[in-house]
Design a protein around this motif. Structure first.
Motif, PDB file in Angstrom:
ATOM      1  N   GLN A  65      -8.457   2.815   4.011  1.00  0.00           N
ATOM      2  CA  GLN A  65      -7.698   2.948   2.769  1.00  0.00           C
ATOM      3  C   GLN A  65      -8.695   2.925   1.615  1.00  0.00           C
ATOM      4  O   GLN A  65      -9.334   1.910   1.364  1.00  0.00           O
ATOM      5  CB  GLN A  65      -6.688   1.812   2.606  1.00  0.00           C
TER       6      GLN A  65
ATOM      7  N   LEU B 293       3.236   2.698   2.806  1.00  0.00           N
ATOM      8  CA  LEU B 293       2.518   2.640   4.069  1.00  0.00           C
ATOM      9  C   LEU B 293       2.603   1.277   4.752  1.00  0.00           C
ATOM     10  O   LEU B 293       2.819   1.195   5.950  1.00  0.00           O
ATOM     11  CB  LEU B 293       1.053   3.011   3.854  1.00  0.00           C
TER      12      LEU B 293
ATOM     13  N   LYS C 136      -9.419  -2.717   5.527  1.00  0.00           N
ATOM     14  CA  LYS C 136      -8.586  -1.754   6.241  1.00  0.00           C
ATOM     15  C   LYS C 136      -9.453  -0.615   6.770  1.00  0.00           C
ATOM     16  O   LYS C 136     -10.189   0.017   6.017  1.00  0.00           O
ATOM     17  CB  LYS C 136      -7.483  -1.219   5.318  1.00  0.00           C
TER      18      LYS C 136
ATOM     19  N   ARG D 237       2.033   6.414  10.815  1.00  0.00           N
ATOM     20  CA  ARG D 237       1.597   6.641   9.435  1.00  0.00           C
ATOM     21  C   ARG D 237       1.952   5.452   8.547  1.00  0.00           C
ATOM     22  O   ARG D 237       1.203   5.076   7.666  1.00  0.00           O
ATOM     23  CB  ARG D 237       2.255   7.930   8.903  1.00  0.00           C
ATOM     24  N   SER D 238       3.125   4.869   8.769  1.00  0.00           N
ATOM     25  CA  SER D 238       3.624   3.763   7.964  1.00  0.00           C
ATOM     26  C   SER D 238       4.103   2.637   8.873  1.00  0.00           C
ATOM     27  O   SER D 238       4.582   2.883   9.986  1.00  0.00           O
ATOM     28  CB  SER D 238       4.799   4.248   7.094  1.00  0.00           C
TER      29      SER D 238
ATOM     30  N   ASP E 100       0.722   5.639  -0.460  1.00  0.00           N
ATOM     31  CA  ASP E 100      -0.100   6.832  -0.518  1.00  0.00           C
ATOM     32  C   ASP E 100      -0.077   7.382  -1.946  1.00  0.00           C
ATOM     33  O   ASP E 100       0.997   7.602  -2.516  1.00  0.00           O
ATOM     34  CB  ASP E 100       0.420   7.884   0.465  1.00  0.00           C
TER      35      ASP E 100
ATOM     36  N   ALA F 101       0.847  -1.191   0.000  1.00  0.00           N
ATOM     37  CA  ALA F 101       0.000   0.000   0.000  1.00  0.00           C
ATOM     38  C   ALA F 101       0.881   1.238   0.000  1.00  0.00           C
ATOM     39  O   ALA F 101       1.802   1.360   0.809  1.00  0.00           O
ATOM     40  CB  ALA F 101      -0.919  -0.002   1.212  1.00  0.00           C
TER      41      ALA F 101
ATOM     42  N   GLN G  69      -5.161   7.338   2.311  1.00  0.00           N
ATOM     43  CA  GLN G  69      -5.123   6.810   3.675  1.00  0.00           C
ATOM     44  C   GLN G  69      -5.719   7.815   4.654  1.00  0.00           C
ATOM     45  O   GLN G  69      -5.315   8.968   4.677  1.00  0.00           O
ATOM     46  CB  GLN G  69      -3.680   6.493   4.070  1.00  0.00           C
TER      47      GLN G  69
ATOM     48  N   HIS H 100      -9.308   3.884  10.223  1.00  0.00           N
ATOM     49  CA  HIS H 100      -8.151   4.299   9.425  1.00  0.00           C
ATOM     50  C   HIS H 100      -8.241   3.664   8.045  1.00  0.00           C
ATOM     51  O   HIS H 100      -7.501   2.757   7.695  1.00  0.00           O
ATOM     52  CB  HIS H 100      -6.846   3.925  10.134  1.00  0.00           C
TER      53      HIS H 100
ATOM     54  N   ALA I 222      -1.641   4.097   9.001  1.00  0.00           N
ATOM     55  CA  ALA I 222      -1.791   2.834   8.274  1.00  0.00           C
ATOM     56  C   ALA I 222      -1.372   1.650   9.136  1.00  0.00           C
ATOM     57  O   ALA I 222      -1.835   0.539   8.940  1.00  0.00           O
ATOM     58  CB  ALA I 222      -0.962   2.856   6.994  1.00  0.00           C
TER      59      ALA I 222
END
Length: 118
Positions: free
Chosen positions: A68, A28, A60, A98-99, A21, A19, A88, A66, A92
């Motif tokens: 996707q 992510l 997700k 975030r990642s 962004d 995944a 996102q 959160h 994630a």
């Protein structure tokens, strides 16, 4: 028309899905999909993965919020890996970052490069 069955899955019927962004191009997370998860993602626009530990689908953001949102699904040249471009909402990673890629190896040591968002 694209057929999810045309992809190359491993012996467990899974394919890695990265995944990213869609705007920032930040990587992510990586998770697994099977043909049905790919089809469901394309049909609904909500990214759906296969949980190997729970042996079930997970959309997700379904419980965390959160989400996707699918922007584009890309297939690599060998047809054995997917790039899922997403919008996102929130973190994630299940660690609230975030990642999922928040640890770097620098000068031989692991270094946390990203703090939780919440």
């Amino acid at each position: 028309m694209f057929d999810p069955a045309s992809l190359k899955y491993d012996v467990n019927g899974l394919i890695p899905a990265i995944a990213q962004d869609a705007e920032s191009h930040e990587v992510l997370m990586m998770a697994w999909m099977n043909a049905e998860a790919v089809a469901q993602t394309l049909q609904t626009g909500r990214v759906t993965y296969w949980s190997r530990s729970r042996k079930s689908f997970w959309i997700k953001g379904e419980s965390s919020g959160h989400v996707q949102e699918l922007v584009e699904l890309r297939v690599d040249c060998d047809r054995d890996c997917l790039l899922v471009l997403v919008r996102q909402t929130g973190p994630a990673c299940h660690t609230n970052r975030r990642s999922c890629f928040y640890t770097a190896v620098r000068e031989g040591a692991e270094t946390e490069i990203m703090k939780p968002m919440i």
